[in-house]
Scaffold this motif. Sequence first.
Motif, PDB file in Angstrom:
ATOM      1  N   CYS A  27       0.850  -1.190   0.000  1.00 34.36           N
ATOM      2  CA  CYS A  27       0.000   0.000   0.000  1.00 34.36           C
ATOM      3  C   CYS A  27       0.888   1.243   0.000  1.00 34.36           C
ATOM      4  O   CYS A  27       1.797   1.348   0.822  1.00 34.36           O
ATOM      5  N   THR A  28       0.614   2.167  -0.914  1.00 38.22           N
ATOM      6  CA  THR A  28       1.359   3.423  -0.939  1.00 38.22           C
ATOM      7  C   THR A  28       0.416   4.598  -0.741  1.00 38.22           C
ATOM      8  O   THR A  28      -0.783   4.492  -0.972  1.00 38.22           O
ATOM      9  N   ARG A  29       1.031   5.706  -0.322  1.00 42.07           N
ATOM     10  CA  ARG A  29       0.311   6.978  -0.240  1.00 42.07           C
ATOM     11  C   ARG A  29       0.646   7.769  -1.491  1.00 42.07           C
ATOM     12  O   ARG A  29       1.422   7.334  -2.341  1.00 42.07           O
ATOM     13  N   ASN A  30       0.067   8.970  -1.584  1.00 42.85           N
ATOM     14  CA  ASN A  30       0.336   9.846  -2.739  1.00 42.85           C
ATOM     15  C   ASN A  30       1.803  10.227  -2.858  1.00 42.85           C
ATOM     16  O   ASN A  30       2.278  10.525  -3.940  1.00 42.85           O
ATOM     17  N   ASP A  31       2.535  10.226  -1.729  1.00 44.49           N
ATOM     18  CA  ASP A  31       3.956  10.584  -1.780  1.00 44.49           C
ATOM     19  C   ASP A  31       4.837   9.384  -2.139  1.00 44.49           C
ATOM     20  O   ASP A  31       6.049   9.449  -2.040  1.00 44.49           O
ATOM     21  N   GLU A  32       4.211   8.269  -2.567  1.00 44.62           N
ATOM     22  CA  GLU A  32       4.909   7.057  -3.001  1.00 44.62           C
ATOM     23  C   GLU A  32       5.640   6.339  -1.869  1.00 44.62           C
ATOM     24  O   GLU A  32       6.514   5.520  -2.128  1.00 44.62           O
ATOM     25  N   LYS A  33       5.293   6.620  -0.622  1.00 48.93           N
ATOM     26  CA  LYS A  33       5.857   5.857   0.494  1.00 48.93           C
ATOM     27  C   LYS A  33       4.977   4.635   0.723  1.00 48.93           C
ATOM     28  O   LYS A  33       3.770   4.680   0.539  1.00 48.93           O
ATOM     29  N   ILE A  34       5.611   3.541   1.130  1.00 53.90           N
ATOM     30  CA  ILE A  34       4.922   2.277   1.326  1.00 53.90           C
ATOM     31  C   ILE A  34       4.728   2.007   2.816  1.00 53.90           C
ATOM     32  O   ILE A  34       5.578   2.386   3.638  1.00 53.90           O
ATOM     33  N   ALA A  35       3.614   1.368   3.143  1.00 51.73           N
ATOM     34  CA  ALA A  35       3.297   1.028   4.526  1.00 51.73           C
ATOM     35  C   ALA A  35       4.085  -0.207   4.959  1.00 51.73           C
ATOM     36  O   ALA A  35       4.086  -1.229   4.275  1.00 51.73           O
ATOM     37  N   LEU A  36       4.756  -0.086   6.114  1.00 46.27           N
ATOM     38  CA  LEU A  36       5.383  -1.220   6.787  1.00 46.27           C
ATOM     39  C   LEU A  36       4.858  -1.241   8.214  1.00 46.27           C
ATOM     40  O   LEU A  36       4.337  -0.240   8.714  1.00 46.27           O
ATOM     41  N   VAL A  37       5.061  -2.349   8.878  1.00 47.27           N
ATOM     42  CA  VAL A  37       4.726  -2.471  10.288  1.00 47.27           C
ATOM     43  C   VAL A  37       6.017  -2.737  11.043  1.00 47.27           C
ATOM     44  O   VAL A  37       6.773  -3.652  10.685  1.00 47.27           O
ATOM     45  N   ARG A  38       6.261  -1.901  12.051  1.00 51.35           N
ATOM     46  CA  ARG A  38       7.385  -2.158  12.963  1.00 51.35           C
ATOM     47  C   ARG A  38       6.818  -2.963  14.124  1.00 51.35           C
ATOM     48  O   ARG A  38       5.881  -2.520  14.791  1.00 51.35           O
ATOM     49  N   ILE A  39       7.372  -4.139  14.340  1.00 54.55           N
ATOM     50  CA  ILE A  39       6.882  -5.049  15.369  1.00 54.55           C
ATOM     51  C   ILE A  39       7.937  -5.161  16.461  1.00 54.55           C
ATOM     52  O   ILE A  39       9.094  -5.462  16.182  1.00 54.55           O
ATOM     53  N   GLY A  40       7.529  -4.903  17.700  1.00 53.32           N
ATOM     54  CA  GLY A  40       8.439  -5.017  18.827  1.00 53.32           C
ATOM     55  C   GLY A  40       8.578  -3.695  19.544  1.00 53.32           C
ATOM     56  O   GLY A  40       7.734  -2.803  19.423  1.00 53.32           O
ATOM     57  N   THR A  41       9.660  -3.582  20.281  1.00 54.98           N
ATOM     58  CA  THR A  41       9.932  -2.375  21.054  1.00 54.98           C
ATOM     59  C   THR A  41      10.883  -1.479  20.278  1.00 54.98           C
ATOM     60  O   THR A  41      11.467  -1.889  19.275  1.00 54.98           O
ATOM     61  N   ILE A  42      11.083  -0.262  20.779  1.00 53.56           N
ATOM     62  CA  ILE A  42      12.028   0.670  20.143  1.00 53.56           C
ATOM     63  C   ILE A  42      13.424   0.049  20.085  1.00 53.56           C
ATOM     64  O   ILE A  42      14.132   0.175  19.095  1.00 53.56           O
ATOM     65  N   ASP A  43      13.813  -0.659  21.146  1.00 52.77           N
ATOM     66  CA  ASP A  43      15.148  -1.248  21.224  1.00 52.77           C
ATOM     67  C   ASP A  43      15.310  -2.515  20.394  1.00 52.77           C
ATOM     68  O   ASP A  43      16.393  -2.804  19.909  1.00 52.77           O
ATOM     69  N   ARG A  44      14.225  -3.276  20.262  1.00 53.34           N
ATOM     70  CA  ARG A  44      14.315  -4.555  19.557  1.00 53.34           C
ATOM     71  C   ARG A  44      13.062  -4.739  18.708  1.00 53.34           C
ATOM     72  O   ARG A  44      11.987  -4.998  19.226  1.00 53.34           O
ATOM     73  N   HIS A  45      13.234  -4.612  17.389  1.00 53.66           N
ATOM     74  CA  HIS A  45      12.082  -4.686  16.503  1.00 53.66           C
ATOM     75  C   HIS A  45      12.480  -5.225  15.131  1.00 53.66           C
ATOM     76  O   HIS A  45      13.658  -5.314  14.802  1.00 53.66           O
TER      77      HIS A  45
END
Length: 157
Positions: A27-45
């Motif tokens: 899935c992209t937005r109008n700015d051509e960036k794609i959706a990702l999901v970061r899974i986990g904590t800030i330190d470990r993901h």
Amino acid sequence: MAHFSMQFGRTEHGKTYLERPSVYGLCTRNDEKIALVRIGTIDRHVYDLPGGGVESGESDAEAVVREFDEETGLTVWPTRQLCRAGQFWINQGTPTNSLCSFFEVELTATDGRPSEPDHQLVWTSMDEAMRKVRHDAHSWAILLWLRERRNGERGRD
């Protein structure tokens, strides 16, 4: 487009890999960036395309809509299936071969919130996404999709 199938990852000798049907959306937005999901904590993901396992009695299209909502809070509509790929990996201690179906999806609403507390929506460039995702199958699907989109633009010149 033809449905390509590839197998990614390595098996470990002596382990039996459970086959798990799964779906992921691009899935992209109008700015051509794609959706990702970061899974986990800030330190470990880790990073994945939004998606996951197909539940019993659920179609692939229904699963990708549900998974997007759960993981990102976004509402999407699958427009077409792009490709399929297997990904060997160890999923929470279980040797798994995710039998992935990748879909191009259209963003229809952005007002939700992920229901999975360790998941965060991240918008990134295509090149960065290919480097960040943890599974080679996801990177391959992004590359295939990007090449197809670029070739389609050239065909209109």
